[in-house]
Design a protein around this motif. Structure first.
Motif, PDB file in Angstrom:
ATOM      1  N   ILE A  81      -8.831  14.319   4.073  1.00 45.25           N
ATOM      2  CA  ILE A  81      -8.623  13.631   5.276  1.00 45.25           C
ATOM      3  C   ILE A  81      -8.840  12.208   4.946  1.00 45.25           C
ATOM      4  O   ILE A  81      -9.807  11.817   4.615  1.00 45.25           O
ATOM      5  CB  ILE A  81      -9.709  14.125   6.282  1.00 45.25           C
ATOM      6  N   ARG A  82      -7.617  11.585   5.176  1.00 48.01           N
ATOM      7  CA  ARG A  82      -7.755  10.048   4.863  1.00 48.01           C
ATOM      8  C   ARG A  82      -7.496   9.255   6.183  1.00 48.01           C
ATOM      9  O   ARG A  82      -7.143   9.754   7.007  1.00 48.01           O
ATOM     10  CB  ARG A  82      -6.217   9.836   4.063  1.00 48.01           C
ATOM     11  N   GLY A  83      -8.032   7.894   6.291  1.00 47.92           N
ATOM     12  CA  GLY A  83      -7.967   7.125   7.044  1.00 47.92           C
ATOM     13  C   GLY A  83      -8.931   7.309   8.357  1.00 47.92           C
ATOM     14  O   GLY A  83     -10.013   7.835   8.008  1.00 47.92           O
ATOM     15  N   GLY A  84      -8.597   6.849   9.656  1.00 53.19           N
ATOM     16  CA  GLY A  84      -9.824   7.263  10.657  1.00 53.19           C
ATOM     17  C   GLY A  84      -9.048   6.943  11.949  1.00 53.19           C
ATOM     18  O   GLY A  84      -8.074   6.072  12.128  1.00 53.19           O
ATOM     19  N   ASP A  85      -9.767   7.019  13.049  1.00 54.33           N
ATOM     20  CA  ASP A  85      -9.336   6.873  14.338  1.00 54.33           C
ATOM     21  C   ASP A  85      -7.909   7.574  14.551  1.00 54.33           C
ATOM     22  O   ASP A  85      -7.452   8.618  14.076  1.00 54.33           O
ATOM     23  CB  ASP A  85      -9.472   5.318  14.894  1.00 54.33           C
ATOM     24  N   ASN A  86      -7.132   6.627  14.938  1.00 54.77           N
ATOM     25  CA  ASN A  86      -5.770   7.028  15.352  1.00 54.77           C
ATOM     26  C   ASN A  86      -4.391   6.720  14.179  1.00 54.77           C
ATOM     27  O   ASN A  86      -3.614   6.782  14.215  1.00 54.77           O
ATOM     28  CB  ASN A  86      -5.090   6.530  16.536  1.00 54.77           C
ATOM     29  N   ALA A  87      -5.307   6.684  12.932  1.00 50.78           N
ATOM     30  CA  ALA A  87      -4.680   6.455  11.734  1.00 50.78           C
ATOM     31  C   ALA A  87      -5.280   7.737  10.992  1.00 50.78           C
ATOM     32  O   ALA A  87      -5.205   7.600   9.612  1.00 50.78           O
ATOM     33  CB  ALA A  87      -4.799   5.182  11.002  1.00 50.78           C
ATOM     34  N   THR A  88      -5.805   8.788  11.338  1.00 51.37           N
ATOM     35  CA  THR A  88      -6.490   9.879  10.544  1.00 51.37           C
ATOM     36  C   THR A  88      -5.311  10.763  10.498  1.00 51.37           C
ATOM     37  O   THR A  88      -4.369  11.024  11.041  1.00 51.37           O
ATOM     38  CB  THR A  88      -7.212  10.823  11.385  1.00 51.37           C
ATOM     39  N   GLY A 110       1.264  11.125  17.694  1.00 51.84           N
ATOM     40  CA  GLY A 110       0.567   9.787  18.189  1.00 51.84           C
ATOM     41  C   GLY A 110      -0.152   8.851  17.091  1.00 51.84           C
ATOM     42  O   GLY A 110      -0.274   7.789  17.437  1.00 51.84           O
ATOM     43  N   ASN A 111      -0.583   9.607  15.976  1.00 55.56           N
ATOM     44  CA  ASN A 111      -1.187   8.981  14.888  1.00 55.56           C
ATOM     45  C   ASN A 111      -0.233   8.070  14.162  1.00 55.56           C
ATOM     46  O   ASN A 111       0.864   8.381  13.807  1.00 55.56           O
ATOM     47  CB  ASN A 111      -2.069   9.612  14.281  1.00 55.56           C
ATOM     48  N   TRP A 112      -0.780   7.071  13.394  1.00 50.82           N
ATOM     49  CA  TRP A 112      -0.210   6.378  12.361  1.00 50.82           C
ATOM     50  C   TRP A 112      -0.741   7.113  11.049  1.00 50.82           C
ATOM     51  O   TRP A 112      -1.687   7.639  10.941  1.00 50.82           O
ATOM     52  CB  TRP A 112      -0.821   4.909  12.161  1.00 50.82           C
ATOM     53  N   SER A 113       0.446   6.992  10.120  1.00 52.97           N
ATOM     54  CA  SER A 113       0.186   7.562   8.608  1.00 52.97           C
ATOM     55  C   SER A 113       0.824   6.840   7.728  1.00 52.97           C
ATOM     56  O   SER A 113       1.517   5.756   7.996  1.00 52.97           O
ATOM     57  CB  SER A 113       1.051   8.909   8.731  1.00 52.97           C
ATOM     58  N   SER A 114       0.364   7.047   6.258  1.00 55.08           N
ATOM     59  CA  SER A 114       0.699   5.940   5.151  1.00 55.08           C
ATOM     60  C   SER A 114       0.376   4.527   5.900  1.00 55.08           C
ATOM     61  O   SER A 114       0.796   3.513   6.040  1.00 55.08           O
ATOM     62  CB  SER A 114       2.058   5.990   5.009  1.00 55.08           C
ATOM     63  N   ASN A 142      -1.415   2.177  -5.681  1.00 54.28           N
ATOM     64  CA  ASN A 142      -0.621   1.290  -4.848  1.00 54.28           C
ATOM     65  C   ASN A 142      -1.212   0.035  -4.338  1.00 54.28           C
ATOM     66  O   ASN A 142      -2.437  -0.212  -4.734  1.00 54.28           O
ATOM     67  CB  ASN A 142      -0.059   2.217  -3.623  1.00 54.28           C
ATOM     68  N   THR A 143      -0.464  -0.824  -3.657  1.00 54.30           N
ATOM     69  CA  THR A 143      -1.266  -2.102  -3.267  1.00 54.30           C
ATOM     70  C   THR A 143      -0.838  -2.097  -1.885  1.00 54.30           C
ATOM     71  O   THR A 143       0.193  -2.043  -1.170  1.00 54.30           O
ATOM     72  CB  THR A 143      -0.420  -3.216  -3.758  1.00 54.30           C
ATOM     73  N   PRO A 144      -2.008  -2.109  -0.712  1.00 51.74           N
ATOM     74  CA  PRO A 144      -1.705  -2.042   0.488  1.00 51.74           C
ATOM     75  C   PRO A 144      -1.438  -3.698   0.959  1.00 51.74           C
ATOM     76  O   PRO A 144      -1.340  -4.615   0.265  1.00 51.74           O
ATOM     77  CB  PRO A 144      -3.139  -1.930   1.027  1.00 51.74           C
ATOM     78  N   ASP A 145      -0.770  -3.616   1.967  1.00 54.94           N
ATOM     79  CA  ASP A 145      -0.057  -4.799   2.859  1.00 54.94           C
ATOM     80  C   ASP A 145      -1.556  -5.661   2.996  1.00 54.94           C
ATOM     81  O   ASP A 145      -2.152  -5.240   3.677  1.00 54.94           O
ATOM     82  CB  ASP A 145       0.529  -4.502   4.012  1.00 54.94           C
ATOM     83  N   PRO A 146      -1.584  -6.885   2.400  1.00 57.02           N
ATOM     84  CA  PRO A 146      -2.600  -7.847   2.550  1.00 57.02           C
ATOM     85  C   PRO A 146      -3.119  -8.201   3.889  1.00 57.02           C
ATOM     86  O   PRO A 146      -4.270  -8.606   4.197  1.00 57.02           O
ATOM     87  CB  PRO A 146      -2.414  -8.976   1.747  1.00 57.02           C
ATOM     88  N   ASN A 147      -1.850  -8.173   4.893  1.00 56.18           N
ATOM     89  CA  ASN A 147      -2.194  -8.559   6.085  1.00 56.18           C
ATOM     90  C   ASN A 147      -3.081  -7.649   6.913  1.00 56.18           C
ATOM     91  O   ASN A 147      -3.661  -7.686   8.100  1.00 56.18           O
ATOM     92  CB  ASN A 147      -0.813  -8.765   6.875  1.00 56.18           C
ATOM     93  N   HIS A 148      -3.115  -6.189   6.405  1.00 57.66           N
ATOM     94  CA  HIS A 148      -3.808  -5.200   7.099  1.00 57.66           C
ATOM     95  C   HIS A 148      -4.835  -4.417   6.423  1.00 57.66           C
ATOM     96  O   HIS A 148      -5.364  -3.556   6.825  1.00 57.66           O
ATOM     97  CB  HIS A 148      -2.673  -4.048   7.354  1.00 57.66           C
ATOM     98  N   VAL A 149      -5.536  -5.193   5.219  1.00 55.85           N
ATOM     99  CA  VAL A 149      -6.495  -4.581   4.599  1.00 55.85           C
ATOM    100  C   VAL A 149      -7.847  -4.254   5.554  1.00 55.85           C
ATOM    101  O   VAL A 149      -8.391  -3.645   5.284  1.00 55.85           O
ATOM    102  CB  VAL A 149      -6.646  -5.117   3.504  1.00 55.85           C
ATOM    103  N   TRP A 150      -7.845  -5.295   6.571  1.00 56.66           N
ATOM    104  CA  TRP A 150      -9.112  -5.264   7.265  1.00 56.66           C
ATOM    105  C   TRP A 150      -9.352  -4.224   7.943  1.00 56.66           C
ATOM    106  O   TRP A 150     -10.655  -3.740   7.996  1.00 56.66           O
ATOM    107  CB  TRP A 150      -9.079  -6.607   8.286  1.00 56.66           C
ATOM    108  N   MET A 151      -8.159  -3.305   8.100  1.00 61.48           N
ATOM    109  CA  MET A 151      -8.506  -2.191   9.134  1.00 61.48           C
ATOM    110  C   MET A 151      -9.270  -1.048   8.088  1.00 61.48           C
ATOM    111  O   MET A 151      -9.791  -0.123   8.856  1.00 61.48           O
ATOM    112  CB  MET A 151      -7.092  -1.556   9.432  1.00 61.48           C
ATOM    113  N   PHE A 152      -9.492  -0.836   6.812  1.00 60.77           N
ATOM    114  CA  PHE A 152     -10.142   0.025   6.387  1.00 60.77           C
ATOM    115  C   PHE A 152     -11.597   0.048   6.619  1.00 60.77           C
ATOM    116  O   PHE A 152     -12.318   1.028   6.318  1.00 60.77           O
ATOM    117  CB  PHE A 152      -9.756  -0.196   4.579  1.00 60.77           C
ATOM    118  N   ASP A 153     -12.104  -1.096   7.121  1.00 63.76           N
ATOM    119  CA  ASP A 153     -13.384  -1.451   7.391  1.00 63.76           C
ATOM    120  C   ASP A 153     -13.438  -1.154   8.987  1.00 63.76           C
ATOM    121  O   ASP A 153     -14.839  -1.472   9.545  1.00 63.76           O
ATOM    122  CB  ASP A 153     -14.039  -2.578   6.909  1.00 63.76           C
ATOM    123  N   ALA A 154     -12.680  -1.076   9.574  1.00 65.92           N
ATOM    124  CA  ALA A 154     -12.592  -1.014  11.035  1.00 65.92           C
ATOM    125  C   ALA A 154     -12.834   0.211  11.748  1.00 65.92           C
ATOM    126  O   ALA A 154     -13.147   0.185  12.823  1.00 65.92           O
ATOM    127  CB  ALA A 154     -11.387  -1.827  11.508  1.00 65.92           C
TER     128      ALA A 154
END
Length: 290
Positions: A131-138, A164-168, A260-272
């Motif tokens: 189970i990866r991600g969190g909230d509506n990116a689970t 309705g969720n986001w993935s990848s 892989n390398t995440p988009d640096p503009n969105h890495v803050w989401m991992f802790d949100a």
């Protein structure tokens, strides 16, 4: 005429309904095929210089090969009713896949291999669920031919995204091989297919494929049995509201890895993220029964 992205491949109605070879995709390594087969129908061949991964989408099959014989008895009714059986075959293997259910839906991914590994049959119960991600990116990821499986370059996973969720997501890329000072692989250079399955009339998902400089920036509406090619760049997906989304990923390239390398503009989401979506897991091996 409406615009159609050069990265999407629409299905044929019957038989071999998707087939994309590396030359058609304008890349080097990765190929795939998906077939709808009637009971008793066969798919025979030789892997040649390639390693193959067969993934059971629905139905049942038997496999007679020069490396061993296997058969399924608890294939899922469809991809939202269980987990895949997976058959890995190394180079220079004769094979014959026979449909043993009224309808068999099966896919294969393959690529040139540098080494030989033992043939392997993986049951649904052996596919690790993450189970990866969190909230509506689970989302739910089932490992089929994962790093460390025992393969030269091929990787395969199946991903379930609640409606309705986001993935990848946050978006990531794997198009340049990068190694750290300690020798650790930081990013592999991989080609990738996203092979979508959806339920319901009008079901859809949206995928973006983009690079940092936006020399590639495609936003693609996908439907059941569509394939999206990811030659480079970041590639997030969002499932349409009301429509859970399944996709099968085949990957191949520089390494048998998902580095892989995440988009640096969105890495803050991992802790949100504050929690997990209670709708996952969407499928389990206990659901497999035809």
């Amino acid at each position: 005429m409406s615009y159609q992205s050069p990265l999407i491949r629409k299905p044929m109605p019957v038989g071999c309904y998707q087939k994309i070879v590396a030359a058609d995709a304008s890349w080097t390594h990765l190929n795939m095929e998906a077939r709808l087969m009637q009971q008793g129908e066969t798919w025979a061949g030789n892997t040649g210089d390639n390693e193959f991964g067969f993934v059971l989408l629905s139905g049942n099959f038997s496999a007679t090969t020069s490396k061993g014989n296997w058969a399924t008895s608890n294939g899922r009714k469809h991809v939202f009713a269980g987990i895949a059986h997976t058959l890995y075959l190394p180079r220079h293997t004769e094979f014959c896949i026979t449909a043993t259910s009224p309808v068999l839906d099966i896919a294969a991914g393959w690529c040139k291999a540098d080494d030989d590994f033992p043939a392997k049959f993986k049951s649904p119960a052996e596919a690790a669920i993450e189970i990866r991600g969190g909230d509506n990116a689970t989302r739910q990821i089932n490992s089929l031919i994962e790093p460390g499986f025992g393969a030269s370059k091929l990787v395969a996973v199946e991903v379930y995204t609640p409606a309705g969720n986001w993935s990848s997501y946050p978006a990531h890329k794997h198009d340049k091989r990068k190694v750290g000072a300690d020798g650790q692989l930081l990013e592999a250079a991989l080609e990738e297919f996203y092979f979508f399955k959806m339920q319901g009339e009008g079901a859809f998902a949206i995928q973006q494929v983009y690079t940092d400089d936006r020399s590639l920036d495609e936003v693609i509406k996908t439907h059941n049995n569509d394939v999206v090619l990811v030659p480079k760049g970041y590639h997030p997906v969002v499932a349409g509201h009301g429509y859970p989304c399944y996709y099968l990923n085949f990957l191949a390239g520089s390494d048998q890895s998902l580095a892989n390398t995440p988009d640096p503009n969105h890495v803050w989401m991992f802790d949100a993220w504050t929690g997990k979506d209670s709708r996952v897991p969407i499928v389990t091996a206990a659901m497999n029964e035809l």
